[in-house]
Write an enzyme that holds these catalytic residues in place. Structure first.
Site, PDB file in Angstrom:
ATOM      1  N   ARG A 127       5.381  10.906 -38.182  1.00  0.00           N
ATOM      2  CA  ARG A 127       5.485  10.797 -39.416  1.00  0.00           C
ATOM      3  C   ARG A 127       4.732  11.479 -40.187  1.00  0.00           C
ATOM      4  O   ARG A 127       5.354  12.052 -41.135  1.00  0.00           O
ATOM      5  CB  ARG A 127       5.645   9.239 -39.807  1.00  0.00           C
ATOM      6  CG  ARG A 127       6.583   7.991 -39.290  1.00  0.00           C
ATOM      7  CD  ARG A 127       6.189   7.343 -39.535  1.00  0.00           C
ATOM      8  NE  ARG A 127       6.858   6.861 -40.786  1.00  0.00           N
ATOM      9  CZ  ARG A 127       7.941   6.038 -41.050  1.00  0.00           C
ATOM     10  NH1 ARG A 127       9.520   6.063 -40.456  1.00  0.00           N
ATOM     11  NH2 ARG A 127       7.667   5.567 -42.470  1.00  0.00           N
ATOM     12  N   THR A 128       3.489  11.275 -40.586  1.00  0.00           N
ATOM     13  CA  THR A 128       2.464  11.463 -41.238  1.00  0.00           C
ATOM     14  C   THR A 128       2.720  12.806 -40.474  1.00  0.00           C
ATOM     15  O   THR A 128       1.906  14.010 -41.855  1.00  0.00           O
ATOM     16  CB  THR A 128       1.275  11.012 -40.657  1.00  0.00           C
ATOM     17  OG1 THR A 128       1.524   9.834 -41.116  1.00  0.00           O
ATOM     18  CG2 THR A 128      -0.025  11.490 -41.899  1.00  0.00           C
ATOM     19  N   LYS A 181      -9.958  16.824 -21.051  1.00  0.00           N
ATOM     20  CA  LYS A 181     -11.106  17.959 -20.574  1.00  0.00           C
ATOM     21  C   LYS A 181     -12.831  17.033 -20.713  1.00  0.00           C
ATOM     22  O   LYS A 181     -13.850  18.313 -20.520  1.00  0.00           O
ATOM     23  CB  LYS A 181     -11.001  19.020 -20.828  1.00  0.00           C
ATOM     24  CG  LYS A 181      -9.337  19.953 -20.022  1.00  0.00           C
ATOM     25  CD  LYS A 181      -9.597  20.901 -20.478  1.00  0.00           C
ATOM     26  CE  LYS A 181      -7.833  21.785 -20.312  1.00  0.00           C
ATOM     27  NZ  LYS A 181      -7.967  22.642 -21.469  1.00  0.00           N
ATOM     28  N   ARG A 193      -6.195  13.465 -38.119  1.00  0.00           N
ATOM     29  CA  ARG A 193      -6.573  12.005 -37.440  1.00  0.00           C
ATOM     30  C   ARG A 193      -6.484  11.189 -36.937  1.00  0.00           C
ATOM     31  O   ARG A 193      -6.960  12.290 -35.167  1.00  0.00           O
ATOM     32  CB  ARG A 193      -5.102  11.165 -37.458  1.00  0.00           C
ATOM     33  CG  ARG A 193      -4.676  10.079 -37.171  1.00  0.00           C
ATOM     34  CD  ARG A 193      -3.499   9.662 -36.641  1.00  0.00           C
ATOM     35  NE  ARG A 193      -2.466   9.735 -37.987  1.00  0.00           N
ATOM     36  CZ  ARG A 193      -1.741   8.407 -38.857  1.00  0.00           C
ATOM     37  NH1 ARG A 193      -1.130   8.108 -37.686  1.00  0.00           N
ATOM     38  NH2 ARG A 193      -1.724   8.588 -39.449  1.00  0.00           N
ATOM     39  N   HIS A 204      -7.221   5.931 -45.763  1.00  0.00           N
ATOM     40  CA  HIS A 204      -6.019   6.655 -44.542  1.00  0.00           C
ATOM     41  C   HIS A 204      -5.454   7.100 -46.077  1.00  0.00           C
ATOM     42  O   HIS A 204      -4.417   6.168 -47.078  1.00  0.00           O
ATOM     43  CB  HIS A 204      -4.706   5.625 -44.082  1.00  0.00           C
ATOM     44  CG  HIS A 204      -3.815   7.063 -43.989  1.00  0.00           C
ATOM     45  ND1 HIS A 204      -3.517   8.176 -43.857  1.00  0.00           N
ATOM     46  CD2 HIS A 204      -2.496   6.436 -43.242  1.00  0.00           C
ATOM     47  CE1 HIS A 204      -2.366   8.556 -43.525  1.00  0.00           C
ATOM     48  NE2 HIS A 204      -1.803   7.669 -42.771  1.00  0.00           N
TER      49      HIS A 204
END
Lengths: 315, 419
Positions: free
Chosen positions: A58-59, A86, A108, A136
């Site tokens: 969504r974001t 890695k 994020r 957020h």
């Protein structure tokens, strides 16, 4: 418009006038998004990279759409799949990306403070799309815009935030923003999901849902973040639903015109009853999604203006 | 042979300071001067017993790029630390006489200051089987500790304590209740909530302490707590001392001079174990050092390279270097009027020496001439890249400090300074 930031790392550094600048511009972008030609060129020529170290459909799509509507070149990087596996460090990843000369970096990350750290190492504007349990900011801004449009104001409201406060960056950003805008805030949830020291923020803390919802104007529900549960925070989903799930009975304690919000994705029947979520007279959950795109357009536009001004000053 | 003239002598044994001379003959402090002794004019600077620092991590074996006996020893000398009591939490851990001998040999070869090694209490610091405490004592281990690992199985802890008691060995414990402490990066409260950091209640320390006090009562072990950092743990400590148990307590200099708010925007150099506490806790432990309830101040010197600190706060390694900043940071307590210099050196030098049965920490005749000469008022701004430690992870980078070491002597031989 006053907006003095180089990055949008959280709500905490923002002043009231900066928050209002974003919201006012976002109002314009809501109109643009509803018009026939939903396109502007505020970000034309700029490169936006969405870097998600944590899954989010969504974001990420909201940021992607916001960038595209303003004419940016948008690239999505899913970081769980790539170099992190890695053994590359966050800093190295940031430096690698920085060498590709992005202008806007949307990040994020599962750890609190990781986006701040990254922002110190790159020379472009960084937007925090959620860091651990910290902040957020665009979610709080879209919630604020939704409230302002539904209630006609963003101050002197009684607002309840309910559920898993402890694991929620949405709750933190929201309570900082709504506090800065001089609202009365209540936090409702079981003590196991309530972080320490919350009453020191000037919030009222309730363990009983009905008591906490009494006469509120806005009910913000939070997702019960099952993936964050080590186990043992609540006895069961059904007991949680019984005590803290928002249904018509509990909502009846709020003001008759109280609105219901949820950042999504919802767990119907866990923290919210399906019929409440779908009630067009009470629920503004779909509006929140729409406002999300507009707020992200506004935030990126304002950051890009500052970035361009800074680069011109340096040139 | 040295005669220090015009010194401000800081004597923690008598609790007094006075202006005067101090004589060193054959590496020992003497009442009478030796003929032909080198004369050092101190010009009123402070002369105190050298610091005995319990809990220094030297990263040999395993991570010599972070700190070696050479670099740690130079840092210690520059910081007025004349005895480093080293931790066994190396890789591999110091849990056998063979690894202990390696440490002793390396230390003897390259360290300018004294090194007394501690050994692990359980093999691999894993909390399951006890180490060869007897052999390790014979090889020179001065205390036994699993460092920040807590022996979770209380039965294992009980047996380790009983066995250690039978040999008169000193056990050093970390009293943070492990279940509550797991994964924590900050102390619970408004700050941790605002920053969204995984937190631990300060009560975890009280709980860990309560368990170990009960085990001390059961076993009679000689016991030292590495760090007491919270107000709520202090009454339990006080009762245990009143009950006559053989218990002492330490605290790190960082918990005495910094609080949780210093972490600010996720500054990982301020990530230590246990996490920094609230200001009320800091004040309480400062008062406890002044009153003598907390016996010992140590640096908890923990070198970490840039890589392990340049990470999101939760993932970053814990610990801070402290050998060189221990004294100037401790002098903050003096300058703030919290305690006088003899009281400070009781916690820095005399008490740790006493606890380990050493003759150091005193200015009386016959004591080893392990000395630090310093100007307590000289101001400076700390530059972390000027530290002698290989690792530069100090929380005091850029901090304004007061207190410069002008010279350090070990057994009457100068190891730092030229004045």
């Amino acid at each position: 418009m006053t907006f003095r930031q180089d990055h949008l790392l959280g709500i905490e550094p923002l002043a009231q006038d900066e928050i209002l600048s974003i919201l006012d511009l976002a109002d314009d972008y809501v109109a643009l998004s509803r018009s026939r030609e939903k396109h502007a060129d505020a970000l034309r020529g700029l490169t936006q990279i969405n870097m998600f170290f944590e899954n989010s459909t969504r974001t990420q799509s909201s940021f992607e759409l916001a960038g595209k509507r303003l004419g940016a070149d948008v690239m999505n990087m899913s970081m769980q799949a790539s170099s992190i596996k890695k053994g590359e460090t966050l800093i190295d990843t940031a430096l690698t990306l920085n060498a590709m000369r992005p202008d806007l970096l949307v990040v994020r990350h599962p750890h609190s403070g990781a986006v701040d750290l990254l922002a110190q190492k790159v020379n472009c504007a960084v937007l925090n799309a959620g860091d651990g349990r910290h902040e957020h900011p665009t979610q709080a801004l879209l919630d604020a815009l939704t409230i302002r449009r539904a209630k006609g104001r963003l101050h002197r409201l009684n607002i309840a935030i309910c559920g898993d406060i402890a694991h929620s960056r949405v709750a933190r950003s929201n309570l900082i923003l709504l506090g800065k805008m001089e609202n009365r805030l209540r936090l409702i949830g079981p003590p196991t999901l309530m972080p320490a020291g919350m009453s020191e923020f000037g919030c009222e803390v309730y363990e009983d849902m009905e008591e906490g919802l009494k006469d509120v104007d806005v009910v913000m529900m939070l997702r019960l973040q099952k993936e964050r549960m080590d186990g043992g925070f609540i006895p069961s989903e059904r007991e949680y639903y019984h005590r803290y799930g928002l249904d018509a009975e509990k909502l009846a304690f709020a003001k008759p015109d109280a609105i219901v919000m949820h950042p999504g994705p919802m767990n119907r029947g866990v923290e919210i009853d399906g019929t409440i979520a779908d009630d067009i007279n009470r629920s503004v959950i779909q509006e929140q999604v729409e406002m999300g795109v507009a707020v992200r357009m506004a935030a990126m536009d304002l950051l890009a203006r500052n970035l361009r001004a800074k680069r011109e000053a340096a040139a | 042979m040295i005669t220090f003239r015009n010194a401000r002598l800081i004597d923690p044994e008598t609790g007094e300071e006075r202006q005067g001379d101090l004589h060193v003959v054959d590496g020992l402090i003497s009442d009478t001067p030796a003929p032909g002794a080198e004369v050092i004019d101190c010009n009123g600077a402070c002369l105190a017993p050298g610091i005995v620092d319990i809990g220094v991590k030297v990263c040999e074996p395993g991570e010599r790029h972070k700190e070696s006996f050479r670099s740690a020893g130079l840092a210690a000398a520059a910081g007025g630390v004349t005895t480093m009591v080293t931790r066994p939490d190396t890789d591999p851990p110091i849990d056998s006489p063979e690894t202990l001998e390696f440490v002793t040999r390396r230390a003897r070869e390259v360290s300018p200051v004294r090194v007394l090694p501690m050994a692990a209490l359980t093999k691999g610091r894993a909390g399951r089987e006890m180490t060869e405490i007897g052999f390790l004592l014979d090889a020179g281990a001065v205390a036994f500790t699993d460092c920040d690992h807590v022996i979770e199985n209380t039965k294992v802890a009980q047996r380790c304590f009983m066995y250690a008691r039978s040999l008169g060995a000193l056990v050093i414990g970390h009293v943070q209740e492990p279940g509550l402490s797991k994964g924590a990066a900050a102390t619970s409260g408004k700050f941790a909530s605002l920053r969204g950091l995984p937190w631990v209640s300060p009560m975890a320390e009280r709980m860990g302490l309560d368990r170990d006090i009960a085990l001390i009562e059961m076993t009679g072990v000689r016991y030292h707590i590495d760090q007491v950092t919270t107000a709520r743990a202090l009454p339990a400590l006080e009762r245990a001392k009143e009950n006559g148990f053989d218990i002492t307590a330490g605290v790190s200099i960082h918990h005495l001079t910094l609080n949780e708010l210093d972490v600010a925007d996720y500054r990982t150099f301020f990530k230590v174990k246990p996490p920094l506490r609230a200001e009320e806790d800091r004040k309480a432990v400062v008062a406890a050092v002044a009153s003598g309830l907390i016996d010992i101040i140590s640096s908890m010197h923990t070198p970490q390279d840039e890589e392990s600190k340049r990470l999101p706060f939760e993932e970053a390694a814990s610990g801070a270097v402290g050998l060189e900043t221990l004294l100037p940071a401790a002098l903050r307590l003096y300058h703030a009027g919290e305690m006088d210099l003899p009281t400070l050196f009781r916690a820095l030098s005399l008490n740790p020496a006493k606890r380990l049965g050493l003759g150091q920490g005193r200015l009386s005749a016959g004591a080893p001439a392990d000395l630090v000469l310093f100007d307590p008022d000289a101001p400076f701004v700390l530059d972390r890249f000027k530290l002698n430690s290989k690792s530069k992870n100090t929380p005091f980078d850029g901090a304004r400090m007061q207190g410069r070491v002008r010279g350090t002597w070990v057994g009457g031989a100068r190891v730092f300074g030229d004045a």
